[in-house]
Design a protein around this motif. Structure first.
Motif, PDB file in Angstrom:
ATOM      1  N   GLY A   1       0.783  -1.235   0.000  1.00 38.94           N
ATOM      2  CA  GLY A   1       0.000   0.000   0.000  1.00 38.94           C
ATOM      3  C   GLY A   1       0.808   1.274   0.000  1.00 38.94           C
ATOM      4  N   LEU A   2       2.031   1.228  -0.535  1.00 36.03           N
ATOM      5  CA  LEU A   2       2.861   2.435  -0.568  1.00 36.03           C
ATOM      6  C   LEU A   2       3.247   2.810  -1.992  1.00 36.03           C
ATOM      7  N   GLY A   3       2.341   2.478  -2.927  1.00 33.66           N
ATOM      8  CA  GLY A   3       2.608   2.771  -4.326  1.00 33.66           C
ATOM      9  C   GLY A   3       2.901   4.240  -4.590  1.00 33.66           C
ATOM     10  N   ASP A   4       2.399   5.099  -3.712  1.00 36.25           N
ATOM     11  CA  ASP A   4       2.583   6.538  -3.931  1.00 36.25           C
ATOM     12  C   ASP A   4       3.724   7.105  -3.078  1.00 36.25           C
ATOM     13  N   ARG A   5       4.515   6.238  -2.441  1.00 36.11           N
ATOM     14  CA  ARG A   5       5.595   6.719  -1.559  1.00 36.11           C
ATOM     15  C   ARG A   5       6.964   6.170  -1.980  1.00 36.11           C
ATOM     16  N   MET A   6       7.039   5.697  -3.217  1.00 39.76           N
ATOM     17  CA  MET A   6       8.246   5.002  -3.682  1.00 39.76           C
ATOM     18  C   MET A   6       9.522   5.793  -3.481  1.00 39.76           C
ATOM     19  N   ASN A   7       9.441   7.078  -3.791  1.00 42.35           N
ATOM     20  CA  ASN A   7      10.678   7.863  -3.789  1.00 42.35           C
ATOM     21  C   ASN A   7      10.820   8.719  -2.538  1.00 42.35           C
ATOM     22  N   HIS A   8      10.058   8.339  -1.495  1.00 40.96           N
ATOM     23  CA  HIS A   8      10.220   9.046  -0.226  1.00 40.96           C
ATOM     24  C   HIS A   8      11.379   8.463   0.560  1.00 40.96           C
ATOM     25  N   MET A   9      12.011   9.349   1.342  1.00 37.81           N
ATOM     26  CA  MET A   9      13.052   8.876   2.247  1.00 37.81           C
ATOM     27  C   MET A   9      12.367   8.333   3.504  1.00 37.81           C
ATOM     28  N   PRO A  10      13.000   7.400   4.214  1.00 35.62           N
ATOM     29  CA  PRO A  10      12.372   6.842   5.425  1.00 35.62           C
ATOM     30  C   PRO A  10      11.950   7.928   6.411  1.00 35.62           C
ATOM     31  N   GLN A  11      12.790   8.965   6.551  1.00 34.49           N
ATOM     32  CA  GLN A  11      12.468  10.001   7.543  1.00 34.49           C
ATOM     33  C   GLN A  11      11.234  10.828   7.136  1.00 34.49           C
ATOM     34  N   GLU A  12      10.811  10.660   5.878  1.00 39.73           N
ATOM     35  CA  GLU A  12       9.596  11.361   5.435  1.00 39.73           C
ATOM     36  C   GLU A  12       8.342  10.491   5.624  1.00 39.73           C
ATOM     37  N   LEU A  13       8.545   9.284   6.146  1.00 43.15           N
ATOM     38  CA  LEU A  13       7.429   8.358   6.296  1.00 43.15           C
ATOM     39  C   LEU A  13       7.111   8.151   7.781  1.00 43.15           C
ATOM     40  N   SER A  14       5.864   7.810   8.064  1.00 44.59           N
ATOM     41  CA  SER A  14       5.477   7.495   9.442  1.00 44.59           C
ATOM     42  C   SER A  14       6.050   6.132   9.821  1.00 44.59           C
TER      43      SER A  14
ATOM     44  N   GLY B   1       4.512   3.437  10.797  1.00 37.80           N
ATOM     45  CA  GLY B   1       3.784   2.364  10.150  1.00 37.80           C
ATOM     46  C   GLY B   1       4.182   2.207   8.699  1.00 37.80           C
ATOM     47  N   GLN B   2       4.376   3.371   8.033  1.00 39.68           N
ATOM     48  CA  GLN B   2       4.782   3.317   6.619  1.00 39.68           C
ATOM     49  C   GLN B   2       6.189   2.737   6.484  1.00 39.68           C
ATOM     50  N   GLN B   3       7.075   3.132   7.414  1.00 33.53           N
ATOM     51  CA  GLN B   3       8.434   2.594   7.366  1.00 33.53           C
ATOM     52  C   GLN B   3       8.417   1.078   7.532  1.00 33.53           C
ATOM     53  N   GLN B   4       7.535   0.624   8.451  1.00 32.46           N
ATOM     54  CA  GLN B   4       7.479  -0.820   8.648  1.00 32.46           C
ATOM     55  C   GLN B   4       6.919  -1.519   7.412  1.00 32.46           C
ATOM     56  N   ARG B   5       6.043  -0.850   6.706  1.00 33.08           N
ATOM     57  CA  ARG B   5       5.524  -1.414   5.451  1.00 33.08           C
ATOM     58  C   ARG B   5       6.646  -1.548   4.410  1.00 33.08           C
ATOM     59  N   VAL B   6       7.486  -0.515   4.368  1.00 30.05           N
ATOM     60  CA  VAL B   6       8.627  -0.591   3.447  1.00 30.05           C
ATOM     61  C   VAL B   6       9.493  -1.788   3.832  1.00 30.05           C
ATOM     62  N   ALA B   7       9.700  -1.970   5.145  1.00 30.14           N
ATOM     63  CA  ALA B   7      10.522  -3.089   5.614  1.00 30.14           C
ATOM     64  C   ALA B   7       9.886  -4.419   5.217  1.00 30.14           C
ATOM     65  N   ILE B   8       8.554  -4.483   5.282  1.00 33.33           N
ATOM     66  CA  ILE B   8       7.867  -5.722   4.892  1.00 33.33           C
ATOM     67  C   ILE B   8       8.028  -5.958   3.385  1.00 33.33           C
ATOM     68  N   ALA B   9       7.902  -4.875   2.620  1.00 31.82           N
ATOM     69  CA  ALA B   9       8.099  -4.992   1.168  1.00 31.82           C
ATOM     70  C   ALA B   9       9.505  -5.508   0.878  1.00 31.82           C
ATOM     71  N   ARG B  10      10.483  -5.002   1.665  1.00 38.08           N
ATOM     72  CA  ARG B  10      11.871  -5.443   1.476  1.00 38.08           C
ATOM     73  C   ARG B  10      12.001  -6.931   1.823  1.00 38.08           C
ATOM     74  N   ALA B  11      11.289  -7.354   2.896  1.00 45.40           N
ATOM     75  CA  ALA B  11      11.374  -8.751   3.310  1.00 45.40           C
ATOM     76  C   ALA B  11      10.753  -9.673   2.259  1.00 45.40           C
ATOM     77  N   LEU B  12       9.758  -9.151   1.519  1.00 43.40           N
ATOM     78  CA  LEU B  12       9.043  -9.974   0.545  1.00 43.40           C
ATOM     79  C   LEU B  12       9.748 -10.048  -0.804  1.00 43.40           C
ATOM     80  N   VAL B  13      10.619  -9.086  -1.065  1.00 47.42           N
ATOM     81  CA  VAL B  13      11.047  -8.860  -2.451  1.00 47.42           C
ATOM     82  C   VAL B  13      11.831 -10.044  -3.021  1.00 47.42           C
ATOM     83  N   ASN B  14      12.550 -10.768  -2.175  1.00 43.55           N
ATOM     84  CA  ASN B  14      13.322 -11.890  -2.724  1.00 43.55           C
ATOM     85  C   ASN B  14      12.555 -13.218  -2.610  1.00 43.55           C
ATOM     86  N   ASN B  15      11.234 -13.096  -2.392  1.00 45.81           N
ATOM     87  CA  ASN B  15      10.364 -14.274  -2.327  1.00 45.81           C
ATOM     88  C   ASN B  15      10.938 -15.333  -1.389  1.00 45.81           C
TER      89      ASN B  15
END
Lengths: 411, 238
Positions: free
Chosen positions: B138-151, B153-167
């Protein structure tokens, strides 16, 4: 990780901390600039000396008498001692590849003219070839001709500063000077040449050598062994023939002087010998400068190591994150090593620009000649890169050895 | 012992210290986790849950015992091989998010792909994959944000996306809601649930029983041993 990616990451890390990166690079910048500037100064000095030496004629061989060995001091063989005027004629006639021969015999005399008396003036007896062989030019009037030599004409050509001292701005040509008790007619004034190797070429007077023999260096033995000269100059038409001509001259003079190669009564030097001697002096100076500059490069390297160690500590968590997603020790080491390498390469590039600019600036401000030596640029830049890898390795290895769990916990 | 177990440990021990002054952080842990399972590991501090998580996540090796991940015994792999396993088979979600600062969300998500030794994908493929993952959380609109610009919860979502990316074979969450307020925490747990529904194997390590019950099964550790295994029949849904 791809190398391009490693370079990108390292570059970003450097760009994020611009001031710190610049301070880190400062040692390298100064070191590289110092190497380039110092070498360019010493190369400039060398080039100046070379130019001065070759400005007094090119492809020259100098033959000087050897006092105290063989010849003059020993009366055992049929020696005639030192060098004589006829040796020069013999060389001119018998040695192939020679394009000019001249001799010089001198004396120090008092010169009077126009109400001015100058003491301790060096007078030089030469032949008509002298200006050609030594690349000297007559600015005003003429040099004496063969006729003047043969007839011992009392003529003189004044060095430019000597002429000025005696006659001021007036034209000396056609005037008379007294050298010792001999009156001579001034027929020319030499173009200024300046001082080279401690000899002021402008403060001398040039006379036909026969006049010098007759009036200023009379020898009671001249009748038997010929008139002595202190120097014979031989100009070779082709540099490639230089060694061949030297050999021919040696053989000729051994025979004429009845000496052997183990006990010669003369020495032969070339311009290259003189330049080499000069160069060995400046080379020592240059090496010293290079070492000083090298030390500043090492200091710069220590600066890089210092900052890299701080950087590794500061970025412990980043290292942990990278490890947790699969970075190996190798990946981490390469990343930090690349950062150190980029810092020193970039510092080296800035140092290069500063060094090149500094050389040119120093040259124009100080009036000293500076010559940028391409190899010194490569050397300085190469050492900077080596310093970066050398001093970057330890911090990079520290980063690589971090335990991922500890690194992730680091606050 | 089930053949479908994607994670299996046999008498896992981790002993710290030397000589007489030794402490067994893990004292013989044998567990099995099936493919597609959502498991929580719970225990008070000092129970050994972090140590177990580090071994399961291939961040450290057991002193003795066996750890079989995806039918491969990895108890005795060297650091380099462990790094490769972390890269390919494990996705971490940490309490403190652990995103690279001053690095955009999409580049954070791409990070595991950058350390792929096979390097089978082009840069464009990697970006596409990272974008898909960010859209998935759910962060399709935050791709080019820096972590410090995210809440948080959003940062943790990025971390989850990172955890998922290598399947990965397994996603490990280490107190993934610990730094979040309850609402963001609930959203993150819901996201884990969604990922689980799509077939991922998830292990969450927590000290909080309320979090632990989100998983289908809870393994409770105490003093380095498995104390109990509970099946959470009534799973809460937000």
């Amino acid at each position: 990780m791809k190398l391009s990616e490693v370079i990108k990451i390292s570059w970003e890390a450097i760009a994020k901390n611009k001031i710190r990166s610049l301070l880190t690079m400062l040692g390298i910048i100064i070191g590289v600039a110092a190497v380039i500037i110092m070498i360019s100064i010493s190369a400039g000095t060398e080039a100046t000396i070379n130019d001065q030496i070759t400005s007094l004629g090119t492809n020259l061989i100098f033959i000087t008498p050897n006092f105290g060995r063989g010849g003059r001091e020993s009366f055992t063989s049929n020696n005639r001692g030192g060098l004589v005027f006829n040796d020069a004629y013999a060389i001119a006639q018998q040695v192939p590849g020679v394009s000019g021969v001249t001799v010089e015999q001198g004396s120090t005399q008092t010169v009077k003219a126009n109400g001015v008396t100058l003491t301790g003036i060096s007078i030089l007896g030469t032949t008509t070839d002298f200006p050609t062989v030594r690349s000297l030019a007559v600015a005003n009037g003429t040099y004496f001709d063969q006729n003047a030599v043969n007839l011992k004409q009392k003529v003189v050509i004044l060095g430019s500063s000597l002429a000025e001292q005696l006659f001021g701005t007036a034209d000396p040509v056609g005037q008379y000077v007294y050298i010792g008790n001999t009156q001579l007619a001034v027929i020319g004034v030499m173009a200024p040449k300046g001082a080279v190797g401690g000899v002021d070429y402008d403060a001398r007077a040039y006379l036909p050598i026969t006049v010098v023999f007759q009036k200023f260096t009379p020898s009671e033995f001249a009748r038997f062994r010929g008139n002595e000269v202190r120097l014979i100059y031989v100009k070779v038409d082709d540099k490639a023939k230089l060694n061949d001509v030297i050999l021919q001259i040696q053989l000729l003079l051994y025979k004429r002087h009845n000496v052997t190669s183990s006990n010669p009564d003369f020495s032969i030097t070339t311009q290259d010998d003189i330049i080499t001697t000069q160069e060995s002096t400046t080379a020592a100076f240059r090496n010293l400068l290079a070492w000083v500059a090298g030390v500043s490069l090492i200091v710069g390297g220590i600066g890089i190591m210092n900052i890299m160690l701080v950087s590794v500590t500061e970025r412990t968590r980043e290292i942990g994150i990278r490890q947790s997603v699969g970075a190996t020790a190798e990946d981490i080491r390469i990343q930090f090593l690349m950062e150190a390498l980029l810092l020193s390469i970039f510092g080296g590039l800035i140092g290069l620009v500063v060094g090149l600019g500094g050389s040119v600036l120093f040259g124009s401000l100080s009036g000293m000649r500076t010559v940028i030596v391409p190899s010194s640029v490569l050397l300085a830049f190469g050492s900077a890169a080596v310093v970066g890898v050398f001093f970057g390795y330890y911090p990079a290895d520290r980063a690589a050895q971090l335990d991922p769990i500890e690194a992730l916990r680091y606050e | 012992m089930s053949t479908q177990a994607i994670i299996e440990t046999v008498d896992l021990k981790k002993i710290y210290g030397m000589g007489d002054a030794t402490v067994a952080a893990l004292d013989g842990v044998s567990i099995q986790i099936q493919a597609g399972e959502f498991v929580s590991i719970i225990g008070p501090s000092g129970s050994g849950k972090s140590t177990l998580m580090h071994i399961l996540g291939c961040l450290s090796r057991p002193t003795s015992g066996q750890y079989i991940l995806d039918r491969q015994d990895i108890s005795n792999l060297d650091n380099k091989q462990l790094a490769a396993i972390r890269n390919k088979k494990i996705g971490f979600v940490f309490q403190a998010y652990n995103l690279l600062s001053r690095t955009t969300a999409i580049r954070n998500v791409m990070l595991p792909l950058m350390y792929d030794r096979m390097d089978s994908q082009t840069q464009a493929d990697k970006e596409k994959l990272a974008r898909e993952m960010l859209e998935k959380v759910g962060l399709g609109d935050r791709m080019n944000h820096m972590p410090q610009e995210l809440s948080g919860g959003q940062q943790q979502r990025v971390a989850i996306a990172r955890a998922l990316v290598n399947n990965p074979v397994m996603i490990i969450g280490d107190e993934p809601t610990g730094n979040l307020d309850s609402r963001s925490g609930a959203e993150i747990l819901k996201l884990f649930d969604e990922i689980h529904e799509q077939g991922a194997t998830i292990v969450i390590v927590t000290h909080d029983p309320q979090i632990a019950v989100y998983a289908k099964r809870t393994i409770a550790l105490h003093d380095g041993r498995v104390e109990s295994i509970t099946h959470n029949g009534h799973r809460r849904k937000q």
